[in-house]
Design a protein around this motif. Sequence first.
Motif, PDB file in Angstrom:
ATOM      1  N   VAL A  71       3.858   3.383  -8.498  1.00 17.96           N
ATOM      2  CA  VAL A  71       5.097   3.982  -8.310  1.00 17.96           C
ATOM      3  C   VAL A  71       4.681   5.613  -7.848  1.00 17.96           C
ATOM      4  CG1 VAL A  71       7.575   4.778  -8.800  1.00 17.96           C
ATOM      5  CG2 VAL A  71       6.486   2.566  -9.564  1.00 17.96           C
ATOM      6  N   LEU A  72       4.186   6.197  -8.658  1.00 19.52           N
ATOM      7  CA  LEU A  72       3.973   7.799  -8.538  1.00 19.52           C
ATOM      8  C   LEU A  72       2.882   7.894  -7.331  1.00 19.52           C
ATOM      9  CD1 LEU A  72       3.027   8.950 -12.074  1.00 19.52           C
ATOM     10  CD2 LEU A  72       5.346   8.973 -10.895  1.00 19.52           C
ATOM     11  N   LYS A  73       2.251   7.102  -6.778  1.00 17.77           N
ATOM     12  CA  LYS A  73       1.263   6.947  -5.520  1.00 17.77           C
ATOM     13  C   LYS A  73       2.127   6.836  -4.456  1.00 17.77           C
ATOM     14  CE  LYS A  73      -3.095   5.065  -7.099  1.00 17.77           C
ATOM     15  NZ  LYS A  73      -3.913   3.908  -6.859  1.00 17.77           N
ATOM     16  N   LEU A  74       3.301   6.296  -4.601  1.00 21.47           N
ATOM     17  CA  LEU A  74       4.282   6.237  -3.472  1.00 21.47           C
ATOM     18  C   LEU A  74       5.133   7.464  -3.214  1.00 21.47           C
ATOM     19  CD1 LEU A  74       6.070   2.493  -4.154  1.00 21.47           C
ATOM     20  CD2 LEU A  74       4.159   3.369  -2.304  1.00 21.47           C
ATOM     21  N   GLY A  75       4.880   8.267  -3.774  1.00 16.33           N
ATOM     22  CA  GLY A  75       5.520   9.829  -3.833  1.00 16.33           C
ATOM     23  C   GLY A  75       6.570  10.155  -4.530  1.00 16.33           C
TER      24      GLY A  75
ATOM     25  N   ALA B  83       0.772   1.286 -17.305  1.00 17.57           N
ATOM     26  CA  ALA B  83       0.084   2.358 -16.587  1.00 17.57           C
ATOM     27  C   ALA B  83       0.050   2.654 -15.298  1.00 17.57           C
ATOM     28  CB  ALA B  83      -1.036   2.966 -17.528  1.00 17.57           C
ATOM     29  N   LYS B  84      -0.611   1.143 -14.872  1.00 13.33           N
ATOM     30  CA  LYS B  84      -0.863   1.023 -13.461  1.00 13.33           C
ATOM     31  C   LYS B  84       0.213   0.823 -12.550  1.00 13.33           C
ATOM     32  CE  LYS B  84      -5.585  -0.990 -14.153  1.00 13.33           C
ATOM     33  NZ  LYS B  84      -6.745  -1.577 -13.391  1.00 13.33           N
ATOM     34  N   GLU B  85       1.331   0.343 -13.200  1.00 10.36           N
ATOM     35  CA  GLU B  85       2.438  -0.037 -12.379  1.00 10.36           C
ATOM     36  C   GLU B  85       3.070   1.489 -12.279  1.00 10.36           C
ATOM     37  OE1 GLU B  85       4.013  -2.179 -10.729  1.00 10.36           O
ATOM     38  OE2 GLU B  85       2.361  -3.727 -10.982  1.00 10.36           O
ATOM     39  N   ILE B  86       3.311   2.308 -13.169  1.00  8.06           N
ATOM     40  CA  ILE B  86       3.704   3.563 -12.873  1.00  8.06           C
ATOM     41  C   ILE B  86       2.999   4.340 -12.153  1.00  8.06           C
ATOM     42  CG2 ILE B  86       4.299   5.596 -14.518  1.00  8.06           C
ATOM     43  CD1 ILE B  86       4.863   3.976 -16.922  1.00  8.06           C
ATOM     44  N   GLU B  87       1.752   4.153 -12.409  1.00  8.17           N
ATOM     45  CA  GLU B  87       0.810   4.974 -11.209  1.00  8.17           C
ATOM     46  C   GLU B  87       1.085   4.529  -9.777  1.00  8.17           C
ATOM     47  OE1 GLU B  87      -3.740   5.084 -10.400  1.00  8.17           O
ATOM     48  OE2 GLU B  87      -3.260   4.823 -12.457  1.00  8.17           O
TER      49      GLU B  87
ATOM     50  N   SER C   1       0.728  -1.316   0.106  1.00 14.78           N
ATOM     51  CA  SER C   1       0.096   0.070  -0.035  1.00 14.78           C
ATOM     52  C   SER C   1       0.887   1.222  -0.089  1.00 14.78           C
ATOM     53  CB  SER C   1      -0.987   0.169   1.189  1.00 14.78           C
ATOM     54  OG  SER C   1      -0.232   0.016   2.465  1.00 14.78           O
ATOM     55  N   GLY C   2       2.123   1.246   0.382  1.00 14.56           N
ATOM     56  CA  GLY C   2       3.013   2.259   0.577  1.00 14.56           C
ATOM     57  C   GLY C   2       3.980   2.243   1.454  1.00 14.56           C
TER      58      GLY C   2
ATOM     59  N   GLY D  29      14.356   1.269 -13.262  1.00 17.49           N
ATOM     60  CA  GLY D  29      14.085   2.394 -12.830  1.00 17.49           C
ATOM     61  C   GLY D  29      13.113   2.545 -11.996  1.00 17.49           C
ATOM     62  N   LEU D  30      11.866   1.775 -12.477  1.00 16.71           N
ATOM     63  CA  LEU D  30      10.646   2.047 -11.539  1.00 16.71           C
ATOM     64  C   LEU D  30      10.824   1.133 -10.435  1.00 16.71           C
ATOM     65  CD1 LEU D  30       7.906   1.655 -14.462  1.00 16.71           C
ATOM     66  CD2 LEU D  30       8.613   3.556 -12.999  1.00 16.71           C
ATOM     67  N   ALA D  31      11.639  -0.040 -10.362  1.00 18.46           N
ATOM     68  CA  ALA D  31      11.549  -0.711  -9.106  1.00 18.46           C
ATOM     69  C   ALA D  31      12.702  -0.343  -8.440  1.00 18.46           C
ATOM     70  CB  ALA D  31      12.364  -2.118  -9.682  1.00 18.46           C
ATOM     71  N   CYS D  32      13.686   0.597  -8.537  1.00 18.28           N
ATOM     72  CA  CYS D  32      14.462   1.301  -7.807  1.00 18.28           C
ATOM     73  C   CYS D  32      13.687   2.412  -7.150  1.00 18.28           C
ATOM     74  CB  CYS D  32      15.488   1.786  -8.532  1.00 18.28           C
ATOM     75  SG  CYS D  32      17.036   2.926  -7.520  1.00 18.28           S
ATOM     76  N   ALA D  33      12.965   3.049  -7.974  1.00 20.02           N
ATOM     77  CA  ALA D  33      11.994   4.435  -7.436  1.00 20.02           C
ATOM     78  C   ALA D  33      11.028   3.966  -6.376  1.00 20.02           C
ATOM     79  CB  ALA D  33      11.446   4.955  -8.452  1.00 20.02           C
TER      80      ALA D  33
END
Length: 119
Positions: free
Chosen positions: A109-113, A103-107, A40-41, A60-64
Motif C-alpha cells: 500500500v505504501l509503494k502505491l504512494g 508487513a508485506k501488505e502494508i508495504e 503493480s501500481g 482502511g488499507l483496502a480503501c487507501a
Amino acid sequence: MPAGKSVRRLLHPRYQGRAGRDRQTGTFRRRLEHCQRRRSGCDAAPNGKKVAVVGSGPAGLACASDLAKMGYGVKIFEALHKAGGVLQYGIPEFRLPKEKVVAKEIENVLKLGARSKPT
C-alpha cells in the motif's frame, strides 16, 4: 481418457498456437500479465486531490490502496504504533504471520504512494 490419448491431443497441430505454443499457455500468460499490471501500481495519473483515511485496519488499507490506484494522494492516520489494526494486534502470530503477510501488505500500500502517519 488414457494418458497416451491426452498427450497426442496436446501435440496435435490443431491445439498449437503460433510458433508451437499451445493456445492455453498464451491465454494464461496474457491473464498473468494483466493481473501483474493491475497489482503493480496505479494506472491513473495523479489527480491532485488528497484523501485522509482514519485507521489502518483491513478496511482502511483496502480503501487507501484503491484510492491510490485511482490517483488520489492518500494519507493514513493510525492511533496505534503499528499499522494493520486487527491484523496486527488481534490475530495471533501462529494464525497470521505478521512479517510475512501483514508487513508485506502494508508495504504494498505504501509503494502505491500512500503515506502513513501515527497520531
